[in-house]
Design an enzyme around this catalytic site. Structure first.
Site, PDB file in Angstrom:
ATOM      1  N   ASP A  88      14.738  -2.922 -11.801  1.00  0.00           N
ATOM      2  CA  ASP A  88      13.943  -2.214 -10.794  1.00  0.00           C
ATOM      3  C   ASP A  88      13.074  -3.246 -10.080  1.00  0.00           C
ATOM      4  O   ASP A  88      12.108  -3.748 -10.652  1.00  0.00           O
ATOM      5  CB  ASP A  88      13.048  -1.152 -11.445  1.00  0.00           C
ATOM      6  CG  ASP A  88      13.853   0.040 -11.972  1.00  0.00           C
ATOM      7  OD1 ASP A  88      15.045  -0.153 -12.293  1.00  0.00           O
ATOM      8  OD2 ASP A  88      13.284   1.132 -12.088  1.00  0.00           O
TER       9      ASP A  88
ATOM     10  N   LYS B 289      16.004   7.410  -6.971  1.00  0.00           N
ATOM     11  CA  LYS B 289      15.144   7.615  -8.141  1.00  0.00           C
ATOM     12  C   LYS B 289      13.712   7.891  -7.706  1.00  0.00           C
ATOM     13  O   LYS B 289      12.998   6.981  -7.318  1.00  0.00           O
ATOM     14  CB  LYS B 289      15.198   6.365  -9.035  1.00  0.00           C
ATOM     15  CG  LYS B 289      14.254   6.442 -10.241  1.00  0.00           C
ATOM     16  CD  LYS B 289      14.380   5.224 -11.144  1.00  0.00           C
ATOM     17  CE  LYS B 289      13.293   5.222 -12.214  1.00  0.00           C
ATOM     18  NZ  LYS B 289      13.294   4.002 -13.046  1.00  0.00           N
TER      19      LYS B 289
ATOM     20  N   LYS C  34      14.421   3.629  -4.900  1.00  0.00           N
ATOM     21  CA  LYS C  34      13.452   4.282  -5.775  1.00  0.00           C
ATOM     22  C   LYS C  34      12.147   4.431  -5.010  1.00  0.00           C
ATOM     23  O   LYS C  34      11.752   3.534  -4.269  1.00  0.00           O
ATOM     24  CB  LYS C  34      13.278   3.402  -7.021  1.00  0.00           C
ATOM     25  CG  LYS C  34      12.204   3.828  -7.997  1.00  0.00           C
ATOM     26  CD  LYS C  34      12.260   2.946  -9.259  1.00  0.00           C
ATOM     27  CE  LYS C  34      11.020   3.129 -10.110  1.00  0.00           C
ATOM     28  NZ  LYS C  34      10.992   2.248 -11.291  1.00  0.00           N
TER      29      LYS C  34
END
Lengths: 284, 331
Positions: free
Chosen positions: B163, B267, B231
């Protein structure tokens, strides 16, 4: 010119706020002769769930205050009740059909009861706690601690006095409470929540649900996050089933009482857990 | 700044296919700023509308299990220890010890230095991935070599997913090429020795992007640069994930799918604490990109406390009575 009467639509009291029932339902509150007084919210199981969440959130703060502090907060409520006497008397006369003298007497007794319990807040510990004799170089001390979230089915009659007799003993030790008010005469409970909302009692310590106790009680009895159940006003319900549901999660359960719950310190200690501590006296 | 062909390795091929061989700062800017503006009122109304669906009984049971399967169970605290990561992994593997039919979560999400402990605790064939936050998470304020080293470390330690955060400062001052290059470089750093890549999730930190237009541009930029997932947030900035922002990102993903046939994941992370909220996201996904996206490969929740609430709801559905926080683990 005549004054236009404005009938109220009462709401629930959850976490210091006055929300409508999640279900959107209301029911009519009537006088003892059947005349319309007001609409009250008819709580659903989800309102009961929300009330338990609010009570749980308030527990650590409220139980963490000193008994002396709680006593002061409770005493302050008695002062506010005193200021609203006329309103409580009016409500008792309309819903319970009492005479003015009887209603006034009941409100006075309710305020007296509240003051009596307020005084216990910093004293019940000395009465219920103990230094235990042991044959060793130890202190051994037992003290009562509040059990947590208590669900109370308020007495169906006795209005404000009945309500005070079940709420005050539960919260003075630091418990938080979810009260299911009397279905037929909920006005005292609603007005008491208005008093509490403007007092020093933190939000969530007292939560008041109006509506059908028969509908809400089973959800509170089986709720895993409720620590104790006071069935004071549950005589007309299937209260044995409630006890059975409560047994699943080992709740303390006070059985129903016919008539007015007595003023007694036993009601205070019933909703506490005893903590016993050993500590060495000296290292020789 | 010109984006060199030499830098734009395999991951940037998407951008070259779309914009053309002369991929420059200018052509990228023209492309991104040429994207149509977002109708903010319409977007919020649509998101609010999707949030009103009533999901009950068997649908709710299905939704709760799906949510668990989509969770990246996260601990991103300065106070994290190997022990805490171990208990997080235990919870990821067996979310509810009182009901072994509870599915496992998709992944555990930890800081890079905690990856070895997470990998060890999970063991082989757990079915749970290890995601690591990298590139100077959460601020992203470090030089590129540091960010790349951060990423390589995590991948070498066995992280299945990375991430990364974008450089919001560069993005907001209009240096899209720099953000693009960094994503491309990080994607390259995700390459393992055997030539496979760790999954790259690009955190846009929508709470700092200020406008929906910027969110759309950043989403598009992250996809062009080779991100596998986009995300919303780090969870360290408020507001974190919101339904309108997630809806907007899902729309970008849908448009990309229509354009190229490629499936990009989304996400939302941070601020989703209740099952009720999570179910709104499921509805939004199903209505925007289709139920196909309700799969751990294409949709995740970044959350820590959400799992407990889902477990309480699940216990309520199986036992018929309300459960309480005493019956789930304390995070």
């Amino acid at each position: 010119m005549t004054h236009l009467a404005i009938p109220k639509t009462y709401k629930l009291y959850i976490g210091g706020a006055f929300p409508r029932s999640e279900s959107g339902r209301t029911y009519e509150v009537t006088t003892s002769k059947g005349a319309f007084i007001a609409n009250a919210a008819k709580a659903s199981r989800k309102d009961a769930r929300d009330a338990v969440v609010a009570a749980r959130a308030a527990f650590s703060g409220w139980s963490g205050t000193t008994g002396y502090n709680r006593g002061q907060v409770l005493y302050r409520i008695a002062e506010l009740l005193e200021g609203r006497r006329a309103q409580f008397v009016d409500e008792l006369r309309s819903t319970d059909g009492l005479t003015e003298a009887a209603a006034t007497k009941q409100v006075d007794s309710a305020i007296d009861a509240w003051v009596w319990y307020a005084g216990w807040a910093d004293k019940y510990l000395q009465v219920a706690g103990n230094g235990n004799p042991v044959s060793g170089p130890y202190f051994n001390i037992s003290t009562p601690e509040p059990t947590g979230v208590v669900a109370v089915i308020a007495p169906a009659t006795h209005g404000l006095l009945g309500l005070v007799s079940v709420i005050a003993p539960v919260i003075l030790s630091g418990n938080t409470v979810v009260v299911v008010a009397s279905e037929s005469s909920p006005l005292s409970a609603i007005s008491l929540s208005e008093v509490l909302a403007t007092s020093d009692v933190p939000a969530g310590v007292v939560n008041v649900l109006t509506g059908s106790a028969a509908e809400i009680a089973p959800w509170l009895a089986s709720h895993a996050d409720v620590n104790a159940l006071d069935l004071a006003g549950a005589e007309a319900l299937e209260w044995v089933d409630l006890q059975i549901a409560a047994a699943d999660t080992l709740k303390r359960v006070l059985p129903p009482e016919s008539g007015l719950p007595a003023l007694t310190v036993d009601r205070v200690t019933f909703f506490t857990e005893t903590k016993t501590v050993w500590h060495t006296k000296a290292l020789i | 700044m010109t984006i060199e062909q030499a830098v734009a390795l395999a991951p940037a091929s998407r951008a070259i296919d779309l914009i053309g061989g002369d991929l420059t700062e200018k052509s990228l800017r023209l492309h991104l700023e040429g994207l149509p503006g977002v109708d903010a009122v319409g977007l919020e109304a649509r998101a609010a509308g999707l949030g009103t669906r009533s999901i009950k009984t068997t649908s709710k049971a299905w939704a709760l299990d799906t949510i668990i399967r989509l969770i990246d169970l996260t601990t991103l605290e300065g106070a994290d220890t190997p022990g805490k990561v171990q208990s997080l992994v235990a919870k990821a593997m067996t979310p509810d010890p009182s009901d072994l039919t509870t599915p496992r979560v998709a992944a555990v999400c930890v800081y890079g230095d905690m990856v070895p402990y997470a990998v060890k605790a999970l063991g082989p064939n757990s079915g749970v991935n290890v995601a690591a936050v990298a590139t100077a998470f959460p601020s992203g304020r470090a030089s590129l070599p540091v960010k790349l080293a951060d990423t390589r470390d995590a991948v070498a330690a066995g992280a299945d997913e990375i991430d990364m955060v974008i450089d919001r400062g560069a993005f907001l001052s209009g240096r899209y090429g720099m953000v693009f290059d960094q994503i491309v470089a990080v994607k390259e750093a995700c390459r393992r020795d055997d030539g496979t890549y760790a999954h790259l999730k690009v955190i846009l930190e929508t709470g700092e992007l200020n406008t929906y237009d910027n969110v759309r541009r950043a989403s598009w930029l992250a996809i062009l640069a080779g991100g596998d997932f986009i995300k919303t947030s780090t969870g360290k900035v408020a507001p974190a994930a919101t339904l309108p922002v997630t809806l907007l990102m899902l729309q970008v993903v849908r448009d990309w799918h229509r354009l190229t046939g490629e499936r990009i994941g989304v996400k939302p992370a941070g601020g989703i604490r209740s099952s009720k909220d999570a179910i709104k996201y499921l509805v939004t996904v199903a209505e925007t990109v289709g139920e196909e996206w309700l799969d751990p490969r294409l949709f995740r929740f970044g959350a820590s406390s959400l799992l407990n609430d889902v477990l309480l709801q699940r216990q309520k559905m199986t036992t018929g009575r309300y459960s309480g926080p005493d019956y789930v683990t304390i995070d």
